[in-house]
Scaffold this motif. Structure first.
Motif, short mmCIF file in Angstrom:
data_model
loop_
_atom_site.label_atom_id
_atom_site.label_comp_id
_atom_site.label_asym_id
_atom_site.label_seq_id
_atom_site.Cartn_x
_atom_site.Cartn_y
_atom_site.Cartn_z
N LYS A 129 -14.65 7.12 -25.59
CA LYS A 129 -14.28 5.87 -26.26
C LYS A 129 -14.49 4.67 -25.34
CE LYS A 129 -10.84 7.76 -29.47
NZ LYS A 129 -9.39 7.82 -29.82
N LYS A 130 -14.29 4.90 -24.05
CA LYS A 130 -14.37 3.80 -23.09
C LYS A 130 -15.77 3.56 -22.56
CE LYS A 130 -9.66 4.14 -21.20
NZ LYS A 130 -8.88 4.39 -19.96
N VAL A 131 -16.59 4.60 -22.55
CA VAL A 131 -17.84 4.54 -21.79
C VAL A 131 -18.77 3.43 -22.26
CG1 VAL A 131 -19.03 6.26 -23.22
CG2 VAL A 131 -19.71 5.94 -20.83
N LEU A 132 -18.80 3.15 -23.55
CA LEU A 132 -19.71 2.13 -24.06
C LEU A 132 -19.29 0.71 -23.68
CD1 LEU A 132 -20.67 3.47 -27.59
CD2 LEU A 132 -22.21 3.11 -25.66
N THR A 133 -18.02 0.52 -23.36
CA THR A 133 -17.56 -0.82 -23.02
C THR A 133 -17.88 -1.19 -21.57
OG1 THR A 133 -15.35 -0.07 -22.37
CG2 THR A 133 -15.69 -0.65 -24.68
N ASN A 134 -18.27 -0.21 -20.77
CA ASN A 134 -18.64 -0.47 -19.38
C ASN A 134 -20.15 -0.69 -19.31
OD1 ASN A 134 -19.76 1.02 -16.69
ND2 ASN A 134 -17.91 -0.14 -16.25
N PRO A 135 -20.60 -1.84 -18.80
CA PRO A 135 -22.04 -2.14 -18.82
C PRO A 135 -22.91 -1.06 -18.18
CG PRO A 135 -20.80 -4.09 -18.25
CD PRO A 135 -19.82 -2.96 -18.25
N GLN A 136 -22.50 -0.56 -17.03
CA GLN A 136 -23.36 0.42 -16.34
C GLN A 136 -23.38 1.77 -17.05
OE1 GLN A 136 -22.57 0.71 -12.14
NE2 GLN A 136 -22.84 -1.49 -11.81
N SER A 137 -22.19 2.30 -17.37
CA SER A 137 -22.17 3.62 -18.00
C SER A 137 -22.85 3.59 -19.36
CB SER A 137 -20.73 4.14 -18.12
OG SER A 137 -19.93 3.27 -18.89
N SER A 138 -22.69 2.49 -20.10
CA SER A 138 -23.33 2.40 -21.41
C SER A 138 -24.85 2.35 -21.28
CB SER A 138 -22.82 1.17 -22.18
OG SER A 138 -23.12 -0.02 -21.48
N TYR A 139 -25.32 1.64 -20.27
CA TYR A 139 -26.78 1.57 -20.06
C TYR A 139 -27.32 2.96 -19.73
CZ TYR A 139 -31.33 -0.01 -18.38
OH TYR A 139 -32.68 -0.19 -18.22
N PHE A 140 -26.66 3.66 -18.83
CA PHE A 140 -27.12 5.00 -18.46
C PHE A 140 -27.02 5.97 -19.64
CE2 PHE A 140 -25.48 3.63 -14.10
CZ PHE A 140 -26.74 3.22 -13.69
N LEU A 141 -26.00 5.77 -20.47
CA LEU A 141 -25.85 6.63 -21.64
C LEU A 141 -27.03 6.44 -22.59
CD1 LEU A 141 -23.82 8.65 -22.88
CD2 LEU A 141 -22.90 6.75 -24.21
N ILE A 142 -27.46 5.19 -22.78
CA ILE A 142 -28.62 4.93 -23.62
C ILE A 142 -29.87 5.54 -23.00
CG2 ILE A 142 -30.09 3.13 -24.62
CD1 ILE A 142 -27.27 3.45 -25.84
N ALA A 143 -29.99 5.45 -21.68
CA ALA A 143 -31.13 6.08 -21.00
C ALA A 143 -31.12 7.59 -21.22
CB ALA A 143 -31.10 5.76 -19.51
N ALA A 144 -29.95 8.19 -21.18
CA ALA A 144 -29.84 9.63 -21.42
C ALA A 144 -30.17 9.97 -22.87
CB ALA A 144 -28.43 10.11 -21.08
N ALA A 145 -29.81 9.07 -23.78
CA ALA A 145 -30.11 9.30 -25.20
C ALA A 145 -31.61 9.28 -25.45
CB ALA A 145 -29.43 8.24 -26.06
N GLY A 146 -32.35 8.63 -24.58
CA GLY A 146 -33.80 8.59 -24.73
C GLY A 146 -34.49 9.88 -24.36
N LEU A 185 -28.36 2.43 -9.44
CA LEU A 185 -28.82 1.06 -9.68
C LEU A 185 -30.20 0.83 -9.10
CD1 LEU A 185 -25.53 -0.96 -9.13
CD2 LEU A 185 -26.58 -0.24 -11.28
N LYS A 186 -30.53 1.54 -8.05
CA LYS A 186 -31.89 1.47 -7.51
C LYS A 186 -32.87 2.11 -8.46
CE LYS A 186 -34.61 2.54 -3.38
NZ LYS A 186 -34.60 3.16 -2.02
N GLU A 187 -32.42 3.20 -9.09
CA GLU A 187 -33.25 3.93 -10.05
C GLU A 187 -33.39 3.16 -11.37
OE1 GLU A 187 -35.58 7.39 -10.75
OE2 GLU A 187 -34.36 7.01 -8.97
N TYR A 188 -32.31 2.51 -11.80
CA TYR A 188 -32.27 1.77 -13.06
C TYR A 188 -31.73 0.36 -12.80
CZ TYR A 188 -32.35 6.61 -14.82
OH TYR A 188 -32.65 7.93 -15.06
N PRO A 189 -32.53 -0.52 -12.21
CA PRO A 189 -32.03 -1.84 -11.78
C PRO A 189 -31.46 -2.69 -12.91
CG PRO A 189 -34.43 -1.72 -11.62
CD PRO A 189 -33.95 -0.34 -11.86
N LYS A 190 -31.93 -2.52 -14.14
CA LYS A 190 -31.42 -3.37 -15.23
C LYS A 190 -29.99 -3.02 -15.63
CE LYS A 190 -35.50 -5.37 -17.20
NZ LYS A 190 -36.10 -5.91 -18.42
N ALA A 191 -29.51 -1.89 -15.17
CA ALA A 191 -28.11 -1.54 -15.44
C ALA A 191 -27.16 -2.46 -14.70
CB ALA A 191 -27.84 -0.10 -15.02
N ALA A 192 -27.65 -3.11 -13.66
CA ALA A 192 -26.81 -4.00 -12.86
C ALA A 192 -26.80 -5.41 -13.40
CB ALA A 192 -27.29 -4.02 -11.42
N ALA A 193 -27.54 -5.67 -14.47
CA ALA A 193 -27.67 -7.03 -14.98
C ALA A 193 -26.31 -7.60 -15.37
CB ALA A 193 -28.60 -7.05 -16.19
#
Length: 291
Positions: free
Chosen positions: A151-168, A201-209
């Motif tokens: 429930k919380k993971v999507l509200t965190n910018p970094q974890s949500s970004y990585f979750l979308i990357a995993a969904a891909g 963040l080095k691997e996925y720099p846009k997660a740090a935006a």
């Protein structure tokens, strides 16, 4: 730890503050406690790794306690000192004790840094592992309740970004959430949430935006991005869910039609989402875009 008491008495009164604290607390008692707990966590994590390694870690714990002058710095006797060191709940929940131990080793010149865990090489596992690291970092209260975390993971910018990357990785969002959940224990148990976060963040720099997302100028492409973001947050309670519902109404009022090529391809939608940045930031941009 009787021997530790004797050592502390010998060292009492000595100023052993390192010239370079390596980010450790300035207060001697707090620093000694942080270092001691990190070393004790590392010792506990060595259980089952063989007698030689277990002894090496126990010896390192002794060296850390000696170097930080733990008993003199804290003013505790043997029993109370053991109790203070053994209170590891916050240390373990924070998931960063190995990185802390290396800072302590560097500050007190106790030898080379201990090896840090690395991200999985498998491209299908790596983003889920990074999502788990972000969750461990953001929600370091020790909770392992998967329903609460999801429930919380999507509200965190970094974890949500990585979750979308995993969904891909062909499995979709539900599979990504399960993959992330399977990595949370590893992330917390790594003791290196900080260094692993840096690696992610080095691997996925846009997660740090942290700046505002710039939506595509094309209305259809922007609508596709916003529809995707709305779909992620619409069923949530709280601010994000309310914003998602508001954006959905604004888009309906504006009568904008999502780009068909994007809207009919989950892969392209995910690729677009990853190019834009964290989903929560995208949702904010959508709220501002459609009046």
């Amino acid at each position: 730890m009787t021997a530790l008491v004797a050592v502390s008495m010998l060292l009492a009164g000595c100023d052993i503050t390192p010239a370079d604290l390596h980010g450790l607390p300035k207060d001697a008692a707090e620093r000694a406690t942080v270092c001691g707990r990190a070393a004790l966590a590392y010792t506990a994590a060595g259980s089952g790794k063989g007698a030689t390694e277990e002894k090496r870690r126990q010896d390192l714990l002794q060296k850390v306690v000696d170097a930080t002058n733990f008993f003199s710095a804290t003013g505790l006797d043997d029993a109370k000192g053991k109790a203070l060191l053994g209170d590891l709940k916050a240390t373990l929940a924070g998931g960063n004790w190995l990185a802390t131990l290396n800072n302590c080793k560097a500050a007190y010149a106790l030898g080379d840094a201990e090896p840090l865990p690395k991200l999985p090489d498998d491209p299908e596992t790596k983003p889920a592992a990074c999502a788990a690291v972000a969750v461990a970092s953001a929600f370091g209260d020790g909770t392992m309740d998967i329903a609460t975390i999801q429930k919380k993971v999507l509200t965190n910018p970094q974890s949500s970004y990585f979750l979308i990357a995993a969904a891909g990785q062909d499995g979709g969002l539900a599979a990504a959430q399960n993959a992330m959940a399977s990595q949370i224990e590893w992330a917390i148990g790594s003791g290196a949430v900080g260094p692993l976060t840096d690696a992610c963040l080095k691997e996925y720099p846009k997660a740090a935006a942290t700046t505002a997302v710039a939506l595509p100028a094309d209305a259809g492409q922007a609508a596709a991005a916003c529809s995707f973001s709305v779909g992620l947050f619409r069923e949530m309670t709280g601010t994000e869910g309310d914003t998602a519902k508001a954006v959905q109404k604004k888009m309906a009022t504006a009568n904008v039609i999502p780009d068909l090529e994007l809207a009919t391809s989950s892969k392209k939608l995910i690729a677009q989402a990853l190019d834009l940045g964290p989903p929560a930031n995208v949702l904010k941009a959508c709220d501002a875009r459609f009046k």
